[in-house]
Design an enzyme around this catalytic site. Structure first.
Site, mmCIF file in Angstrom:
data_model
loop_
_atom_site.group_PDB
_atom_site.id
_atom_site.type_symbol
_atom_site.label_atom_id
_atom_site.label_comp_id
_atom_site.label_asym_id
_atom_site.label_seq_id
_atom_site.Cartn_x
_atom_site.Cartn_y
_atom_site.Cartn_z
ATOM 1 N N GLU A 147 -4.032 17.252 -9.946
ATOM 2 C CA GLU A 147 -4.676 17.693 -11.179
ATOM 3 C C GLU A 147 -6.144 18.052 -10.984
ATOM 4 O O GLU A 147 -7.011 17.684 -11.777
ATOM 5 C CB GLU A 147 -4.525 16.626 -12.268
ATOM 6 C CG GLU A 147 -4.533 17.203 -13.669
ATOM 7 C CD GLU A 147 -4.126 16.193 -14.732
ATOM 8 O OE1 GLU A 147 -5.001 15.779 -15.507
ATOM 9 O OE2 GLU A 147 -2.947 15.823 -14.771
ATOM 10 N N ARG A 175 -2.898 22.003 -12.632
ATOM 11 C CA ARG A 175 -1.954 21.017 -13.145
ATOM 12 C C ARG A 175 -2.345 20.488 -14.527
ATOM 13 O O ARG A 175 -1.507 19.982 -15.265
ATOM 14 C CB ARG A 175 -1.819 19.849 -12.154
ATOM 15 C CG ARG A 175 -0.740 18.865 -12.560
ATOM 16 C CD ARG A 175 -0.379 17.890 -11.457
ATOM 17 N NE ARG A 175 0.583 16.914 -11.939
ATOM 18 C CZ ARG A 175 1.238 16.059 -11.169
ATOM 19 N NH1 ARG A 175 1.027 16.049 -9.865
ATOM 20 N NH2 ARG A 175 2.101 15.206 -11.691
ATOM 21 N N LYS A 208 7.589 22.891 -13.372
ATOM 22 C CA LYS A 208 6.752 21.770 -12.949
ATOM 23 C C LYS A 208 6.554 21.781 -11.442
ATOM 24 O O LYS A 208 5.453 21.496 -10.945
ATOM 25 C CB LYS A 208 7.345 20.437 -13.394
ATOM 26 C CG LYS A 208 6.452 19.255 -13.017
ATOM 27 C CD LYS A 208 6.411 18.171 -14.021
ATOM 28 C CE LYS A 208 5.300 17.178 -13.731
ATOM 29 N NZ LYS A 208 5.351 15.997 -14.611
ATOM 30 N N ARG A 238 0.806 -1.228 0.000
ATOM 31 C CA ARG A 238 0.000 0.000 0.000
ATOM 32 C C ARG A 238 0.838 1.276 0.000
ATOM 33 O O ARG A 238 0.352 2.347 0.333
ATOM 34 C CB ARG A 238 -0.993 0.010 1.170
ATOM 35 C CG ARG A 238 -2.022 -1.111 1.101
ATOM 36 C CD ARG A 238 -3.107 -0.921 2.151
ATOM 37 N NE ARG A 238 -4.140 -1.952 2.008
ATOM 38 C CZ ARG A 238 -4.157 -3.099 2.673
ATOM 39 N NH1 ARG A 238 -3.177 -3.362 3.540
ATOM 40 N NH2 ARG A 238 -5.123 -3.973 2.493
ATOM 41 N N ASN A 271 -0.649 19.126 -19.501
ATOM 42 C CA ASN A 271 -1.033 18.187 -20.559
ATOM 43 C C ASN A 271 -1.061 18.843 -21.942
ATOM 44 O O ASN A 271 -1.571 18.241 -22.894
ATOM 45 C CB ASN A 271 -2.411 17.590 -20.246
ATOM 46 C CG ASN A 271 -2.387 16.726 -19.000
ATOM 47 O OD1 ASN A 271 -1.531 15.860 -18.858
ATOM 48 N ND2 ASN A 271 -3.309 16.972 -18.089
ATOM 49 N N HIS A 296 -1.200 11.577 -26.945
ATOM 50 C CA HIS A 296 -1.431 10.238 -26.387
ATOM 51 C C HIS A 296 -2.235 9.360 -27.345
ATOM 52 O O HIS A 296 -1.983 8.159 -27.468
ATOM 53 C CB HIS A 296 -2.165 10.336 -25.054
ATOM 54 C CG HIS A 296 -1.274 10.673 -23.904
ATOM 55 N ND1 HIS A 296 -1.757 10.991 -22.655
ATOM 56 C CD2 HIS A 296 0.075 10.758 -23.803
ATOM 57 C CE1 HIS A 296 -0.741 11.238 -21.833
ATOM 58 N NE2 HIS A 296 0.368 11.117 -22.512
ATOM 59 N N HIS A 309 -0.599 16.821 -25.089
ATOM 60 C CA HIS A 309 -0.694 15.410 -24.729
ATOM 61 C C HIS A 309 -2.017 14.774 -25.121
ATOM 62 O O HIS A 309 -2.097 13.552 -25.253
ATOM 63 C CB HIS A 309 -0.487 15.238 -23.221
ATOM 64 C CG HIS A 309 0.931 15.445 -22.788
ATOM 65 N ND1 HIS A 309 1.598 16.634 -22.989
ATOM 66 C CD2 HIS A 309 1.807 14.623 -22.151
ATOM 67 C CE1 HIS A 309 2.832 16.533 -22.502
ATOM 68 N NE2 HIS A 309 2.975 15.324 -21.982
#
Length: 377
Positions: A254, A258, A244, A136, A262, A269, A265
């Protein structure tokens, strides 16, 4: 001299430590491994981490730097096991994570133990995810060896693996205890991977740092490391890491700001996934995505044509692609966008520029505009 950037988060802040290339006369072709890696064990020991460490890398990176890192860790009192995983996005899967779990079990890693990611973004993402989920959650230290990982993926705690239908659909937020960046490891980086890293640096210039963008524009060549002066490499890494860190410190998971990280992206992606992570690498896909997002912003009246031309010229100077790969179906891209992690209430969210250094996030981009832009690429 080592530059230190703090990522300030509730509950767990950490350092990004960057031993600089010595001076303008330093070369990236020295035969010896970088001295910065020799200091890793001592730095980790100062964090009071448990004694057991699992070093994760890929065979190529391990051949270059693995023994140097292991020696540093053992000298600092750590017990070290190691594991190598195949390079490449197509191996960023749950099968690879299972191998890490098996070795963690074999070596009886405990909750105080640490996984150390020595490699690029793929190794960093997988090691981070394994650390997030073993018992965990155990410690992870990121030691990025690619420019892309140094300036982006090693920072901020995003970890994960790919699903056959989409990139990074399986993952967790798990912040590292330390990010240790030695720019001298870039001497072994293939030119194509260096350019991939520059794509993320350009991203920071567009979304956050107009001065960084201007410095990149002023550089005569960015397509090969040997043409970039050491002081510029130091500057690029420090400014990008600071950008960053600033964003992540304001929005760890996010929830808002944040999302600007992207930029490029969303479509990038989709292109990566549709080409099986073989035809284009991550940075190349982001470059294509930035060109598309820039044109979408122009078509929506958000961005000036002159600015998108500046962006595209900088991408081209780096030797990165600005066109879609041959054979990629536009309707397949539109469909893949619906599987993006950033979809909310069925709407695809895009990061779109308003000026160099300023962007906005919107889900009001008509599919017809996306098609029109992609057809023009």
């Amino acid at each position: 001299m080592t530059s230190v950037i703090n990522v300030n988060l509730p509950g767990q802040s950490y350092e990004i430590a960057i031993p600089s290339l010595p001076d303008a006369t330093a070369t990236v072709s020295d035969a010896n491994a970088p001295s910065g890696l020799d200091q890793l064990g001592q730095k980790m020991a100062s964090l009071k981490l448990g004694k057991k460490v699992l070093l994760v890398s890929n065979p190529t990176i391990f051949k270059h730097f693995g023994e140097r890192v292991i020696t540093s860790l053992i000298s600092a009192g750590f017990e070290v096991a190691s594991c190598t995983l195949p390079p490449g996005e197509r191996y960023k899967t749950l099968n690879s994570i299972q191998k890490l779990y098996d070795i963690a079990l074999e070596n009886r890693l405990e909750r105080s133990s640490t996984m150390v990611a020595l490699g690029g973004g793929v190794i960093g993402d997988m090691t981070g995810f394994a650390a997030a989920t073993w018992l965990r959650g155990i410690n992870v230290v990121q030691v990025p060896t690619s420019l892309l990982a140094m300036v982006d993926s090693a920072i901020g705690g995003k970890t994960g693996v790919n699903h056959p239908h989409g990139k990074n659909l399986i993952g967790a937020f798990h912040q590292p205890r330390l990010v240790w960046i030695d720019p001298d490891v870039l001497k072994t980086l293939p030119m194509r991977e260096f350019r991939a890293g520059i794509a993320e640096v350009i991203k920071y210039g567009v979304i956050w740092d107009a001065e960084l963008f201007a410095q990149l524009e002023a550089s005569k060549r960015l397509d090969q490391l040997r043409y970039v002066k050491p002081e510029l490499i130091n500057y690029i890494i420090i400014r990008s890491c600071q950008a960053k860190a600033d964003v992540v410190s304001k929005d760890e998971k996010e929830g808002g700001l944040r999302a600007i990280l992207n930029y490029g992206h969303t479509i990038g992606h989709a292109v990566e996934s549709l080409t099986g992570y073989r035809l284009v690498n991550h940075g190349e896909a982001v470059a294509i995505g930035m060109v598309a997002a820039g044109q979408i912003a122009v078509d929506l009246g958000l961005w000036q044509k002159e600015d998108t031309e500046r962006q595209n010229a900088l991408i081209q100077k780096t030797g990165l692609p600005t066109q879609l790969p041959d054979g990629v179906d536009i309707e397949a891209i539109i469909e893949a966008l619906q599987l993006d992690k950033k979809v909310k209430a069925g709407k695809v969210r895009f990061v779109l520029p308003r000026s160099i250094g300023v962007v906005t996030v919107t889900d009001e981009v008509p599919s017809d505009i996306i098609r029109q832009v992609l057809r023009g690429m």
